[in-house]
Design an enzyme around this catalytic site. Structure first.
Site, PDB file in Angstrom:
ATOM      1  N   HIS A 176      34.710  71.092  34.456  1.00 33.92           N
ATOM      2  CA  HIS A 176      34.835  72.361  35.177  1.00 33.92           C
ATOM      3  C   HIS A 176      34.734  73.484  34.154  1.00 33.92           C
ATOM      4  O   HIS A 176      35.390  73.444  33.115  1.00 33.92           O
ATOM      5  CB  HIS A 176      36.184  72.363  35.901  1.00 33.92           C
ATOM      6  CG  HIS A 176      36.663  73.700  36.339  1.00 33.92           C
ATOM      7  ND1 HIS A 176      35.987  74.445  37.267  1.00 33.92           N
ATOM      8  CD2 HIS A 176      37.766  74.409  36.002  1.00 33.92           C
ATOM      9  CE1 HIS A 176      36.657  75.575  37.476  1.00 33.92           C
ATOM     10  NE2 HIS A 176      37.732  75.572  36.721  1.00 33.92           N
ATOM     11  N   TYR A 185      37.277  82.172  39.890  1.00 36.00           N
ATOM     12  CA  TYR A 185      38.628  82.704  39.752  1.00 36.00           C
ATOM     13  C   TYR A 185      38.788  83.343  38.380  1.00 36.00           C
ATOM     14  O   TYR A 185      38.000  83.084  37.458  1.00 36.00           O
ATOM     15  CB  TYR A 185      39.686  81.618  39.994  1.00 36.00           C
ATOM     16  CG  TYR A 185      39.704  80.488  38.993  1.00 36.00           C
ATOM     17  CD1 TYR A 185      40.284  80.648  37.734  1.00 36.00           C
ATOM     18  CD2 TYR A 185      39.146  79.247  39.313  1.00 36.00           C
ATOM     19  CE1 TYR A 185      40.306  79.609  36.815  1.00 36.00           C
ATOM     20  CE2 TYR A 185      39.165  78.202  38.396  1.00 36.00           C
ATOM     21  CZ  TYR A 185      39.736  78.391  37.147  1.00 36.00           C
ATOM     22  OH  TYR A 185      39.748  77.365  36.241  1.00 36.00           O
ATOM     23  N   ASP A 226      53.966  55.507  64.517  1.00 36.41           N
ATOM     24  CA  ASP A 226      54.295  54.981  65.837  1.00 36.41           C
ATOM     25  C   ASP A 226      53.260  53.918  66.177  1.00 36.41           C
ATOM     26  O   ASP A 226      52.082  54.073  65.897  1.00 36.41           O
ATOM     27  CB  ASP A 226      54.382  56.078  66.902  1.00 36.41           C
ATOM     28  CG  ASP A 226      53.077  56.803  67.145  1.00 36.41           C
ATOM     29  OD1 ASP A 226      52.184  56.771  66.265  1.00 36.41           O
ATOM     30  OD2 ASP A 226      52.934  57.415  68.214  1.00 36.41           O
TER      31      ASP A 226
END
Ligand code: THG
Length: 800
Positions: free
Chosen positions: A219, A250, A536
């Site tokens: 990266h 960013y 469940d």
């Protein structure tokens, strides 16, 4: 108490956090080993840019990030400058509103900002480019290496040993249990080993015979020289950390320079075996040489968004390695095969302290009470999801999609198709629009059902809910309640539990009384030892010592396997079998002429074995859509014949094929919960409205003791809301201006003619008639608590 002997492999942010959290809980016989130096080991923590943006679509990930930020503040390892995400296009602006909803839903303070307010927070922004922003005041910059140091220091004070420059060569296993970690300095005996080796994780896990679905990817992180707008800045960072997701970028400050991270370049995967040894790497093993060509677009976009950077240069950069998984989530838990071998892998700095705490609770208490870990469990994967090709392809795709706007129903594009039910050719002929579930191609609706729209007025939802939707969904739902429909249930996880110990085992591991006559079907729960719902299930007794479970995923298989005594056998029969639900008021007219089983005598929640035409079947009379009918099971080879037999006999009864869209709408009208969405490990049966599935007086079972206490202290409830607008799930619920809960599942109810949303709410706000609002993008959607179920509370359809 010193606890068992523990060896933690890896002294990065995760290993250090775990050592701290374990020793704080009294487990002090702990050794942390790392091949590198401590605290800067050369792994991903050592080069991490440290941006902590807490908002995440996953409640658990948000909570683990929040814990990390708080802890790092206490450790003086955090610059709490806030976090700002900006939108430069209308879709992103809407996405920031959705993300704001997540923040509010998960209880994190967050604010939507105007362009002027964004610039006020971050003066380098070009106001003309920005449409708005999302601001989280508690976000900030983690000092990862400092945090490692601080956490290891505390651990050392409590007696933890830290051994740098110890390379792990092997894991010693005896009788299925770990017993030692072999290093280049000799053996370290251990009863518990936790692999926190980050990008080396797959290599270490393989020493214990475990395939870790993790891909290290490079990266890009670049640093500018001095930026004029930052000139003279004496503090490391004052402006919020910044995200420009429309361009995959960013930013963070470092005095008068900027660090720029980029996800827009081609994916650059590598394998754990290709990573250089500590002493051969130029900078460190997790840092590869910067490739400037891959960064060209990033720099151009940066100069447009932050014009001041036009007067600056890129001075340095790295291609830094860190971990990606097939679904963006970490890998936590114990090996399915080797007792005592645990992993805490694919964890970013953002969540590291949360993961450390979660692992410590899990190890010490046997379960984690602070965070719901069902999405993070390393045993969540289906077998095909461990194929190296799959792991790599999905890892790369997730790299590309890190900042993309992903719709909740959006299926992965590659690799597909993977798993095909036997009905697939007929579904394709009917114009099925396929989405994906656990690798299965699953019809969402069928274009061939378009004629059903004649004479129906199906309301169109808003633009977001209208994605992966067609009005045909509504027509299929209504037609199911009018005639009869076939639903492909092949993706339902099916487990066979057999052997002399099976009845006693299932009595112990489920909440139901399953020791009933052959032919009985029981709806019940799997609980954790703290009483939290793990799943469940339906338990069908097909023979004295043979049961078939309808389950929710691989975690159920894992859980049962872990508790299985020697006289019980468990087999995943999903792939070798298939299932079609035949449901609707005309279901009996369709099926009875095809079978010798007396379908009127076969009562609700009973099963029988027999034939449908030429096809040997097991039929269970139950229905998640709340209509008369059966789940019909057969082996995979006979599946197509089963479908064709039902289809041709059904013509005269108006049979249709129904997709998952209709299915979800019908189940919500009936009030049936879906594990993983409506309830998770953090909820108990009483809060979830499933107390009826718990037989407290049947004798002891896993989770019973904890339940006795939880039963008396129900403070929140899974609640049915009616709305005019269709929402999607994960939205915040407001009482006036106060956020009080969040939506789990939502759909339009085509029989009841209203939007339906299930939500977790304080018990005091869960009474029918209570008026609330749901935050949906920039709207406040009125919502009214309703009595449930909305459809057929008298059960006349199912029992008829
Ligand atoms: N079919 C089968 N197994 C399953 C599911 C299924 N296992 C996983 C998941 N789905 C379980 N979920 C439910 C939810 C509700 C019901 C069945 C499975 C159901 N409930 C009745 C009710 O609440 O009225 C049961 C009442 C009772 O206990 O008698 O039918 O779809 N095979």
């Amino acid at each position: 108490m010193t606890g068992p002997s523990v060896v933690i492999i890896g002294a990065g942010v995760v290993g250090a956090a775990l050592a701290d959290e374990l020793s704080a809980r009294g487990w002090t016989d702990v050794t942390v080993v790392d091949q590198g130096d401590v605290p800067a080991t050369g792994g991903s923590s050592s080069h991490a840019p440290g941006l902590v943006f807490q908002v995440n679509g996953s409640k658990t990930m948000t909570e683990m990030a929040r814990y990390t930020a708080q802890k790092f503040v206490e450790l003086d390892s955090f610059l709490q400058v806030g976090g700002l995400e900006v939108a430069t296009g209308p879709e992103r602006l809407a996405e920031l509103r959705r993300r704001h909803g997540w923040a509010v839903a998960w209880g994190l303070e967050a604010h939507l900002l105007t362009p002027q307010e964004c610039v006020a927070k971050h003066s380098l922004l070009d106001e003309a480019k920005v449409l708005g922003g999302l601001y989280v005041p508690t976000d900030g910059l983690a000092k990862a290496v400092k945090a490692v140091d601080a956490q290891l220091a505390r651990a050392r004070e409590r007696g933890v040993r830290v051994l740098p420059r110890h390379e792990v060569l092997d894991i010693r296993i005896q009788d299925g249990k770990v017993c030692a970690v072999v290093t280049d300095h000799g053996d370290l005996p251990a009863q518990v080993v936790v692999c926190c080796a980050g990008i080396w994780g797959p290599k270490v896990a393989r020493m214990a015979g475990m395939e870790l679905p993790l891909t290290p990817l490079a990266h890009q992180l670049a640093w500018t020289g001095p930026v004029p707008g930052l000139a003279g800045q004496t503090e490391e960072a004052t402006r919020p950390i910044l995200r420009h997701q429309d361009a995959d970028l960013y930013y963070r400050e470092r005095f008068d320079t900027l660090g720029i991270g980029y996800y827009g370049h081609r994916p650059m995967p590598i394998t754990a075996d290709e990573i250089l040894p500590v002493d051969e790497a130029e900078v460190m093993p997790s840092v590869l040489t910067f490739t400037p060509d891959d960064f060209a677009d990033a720099w151009e976009e940066t100069r447009a968004l932050l014009p001041d950077t036009q007067k600056a240069e890129i001075e340095s950069g790295i291609n830094g390695l860190f971990s990606f998984t097939t679904d963006h989530l970490p890998l936590m838990g114990q090996s399915p095969d080797v007792e005592g071998f645990w992993v805490a892998e694919a964890v970013w700095v953002t969540h590291s302290a949360g993961v450390g705490r979660a692992m410590a609770e899990w190890l010490v208490d046997g379960h984690c009470s602070t965070f719901d870990l069902h999405e993070c469990d390393v045993n969540r994967f289906e077998p095909h999801q461990l194929a190296p090709d799959y792991v790599r392809e999905r890892g790369c795709q997730n790299y590309v999609e890190v900042y993309d706007i992903i719709h909740p129903l959006q299926p992965m594009e590659h690799p597909r198709p993977l798993r095909l039910s036997p009905f697939h050719p007929r579904q394709r002929d009917l114009g099925a629009v396929f989405l994906e579930a656990s690798g299965w191609e699953r019809p969402q609706w069928y274009d061939a059902n378009a004629p059903l729209l004649d004479g129906r007025d199906i309301p169109t939802p808003g633009p977001w809910a209208a994605r992966y939707w067609s009005p045909i969904v509504g027509a299929e739902a209504q037609a199911t309640r009018e005639a009869v429909a076939l639903y492909d249930m092949s993706a339902l996880k099916r487990l066979e539990v057999s052997g002399p110990g099976a009845p006693a085992f299932l009595q112990r591991i489920t909440t139901g009384d399953v020791d009933k006559s052959v032919g009985s079907v029981t709806y019940c729960l799997l609980l954790d030892t703290d009483g939290g719902i793990r799943s469940d299930v339906t338990v069908a007794r097909l023979g004295p010592d043979r049961f078939q479970l309808g389950a929710n995923g691989n975690l159920d298989l894992d859980w049962l396997e872990r508790h299985r005594p020697a006289d019980v056998f468990i087999r995943d029969i999903t792939a070798g079998t298939c299932c079609v639900g035949v449901w609707g008021p005309r279901a009996r007219d369709l099926v009875q002429p095809l079978t010798g089983i007396d379908l009127t005598a076969l009562k609700y929640f009973r099963g029988a074995r027999g034939f449908v035409g030429n096809v040997p079947v097991t039929m269970l009379r139950l229905s998640y859509v709340g209509e008369l009918g059966w789940e019909i099971y057969t082996t995979a080879d006979m599946g197509l014949k089963l479908w064709d037999t039902l289809w041709s006999a059904g013509r005269e009864h108006g049979v249709l094929a129904g997709g998952r869209g209709a299915f979800t709408s019908l189940r919500l009208e009936k009030g049936y919960r879906s594990f993983g969405t409506d309830m998770t490990f953090e909820h108990d049966p009483y809060e979830a409205g499933l107390g009826f599935a718990v037989k407290l007086d049947k004798g002891d079972f896993v989770g019973r003791r904890a339940l006795l206490e939880r039963k008396e202290s129900v403070r929140r409830k899974l609640t049915c809301l009616l709305t005019d607008e269709v929402v999607m799930g994960k939205e915040p619920v407001y009482d006036g201006e106060r956020a009080v809960g969040y939506v789990t599942s939502a759909a339009y109810g085509y029989t009841v003619g209203r939007g339906i949303a299930y939500a977790w709410l304080p018990a005091s706000l869960a009474s029918p008639g209570q008026a609330l609002h749901i935050g949906y993008f920039d709207q406040r959607v009125p919502a009214l608590v309703a009595e449930e179920p909305l459809f057929d509370p008298a059960m006349t359809r199912l029992r008829g």
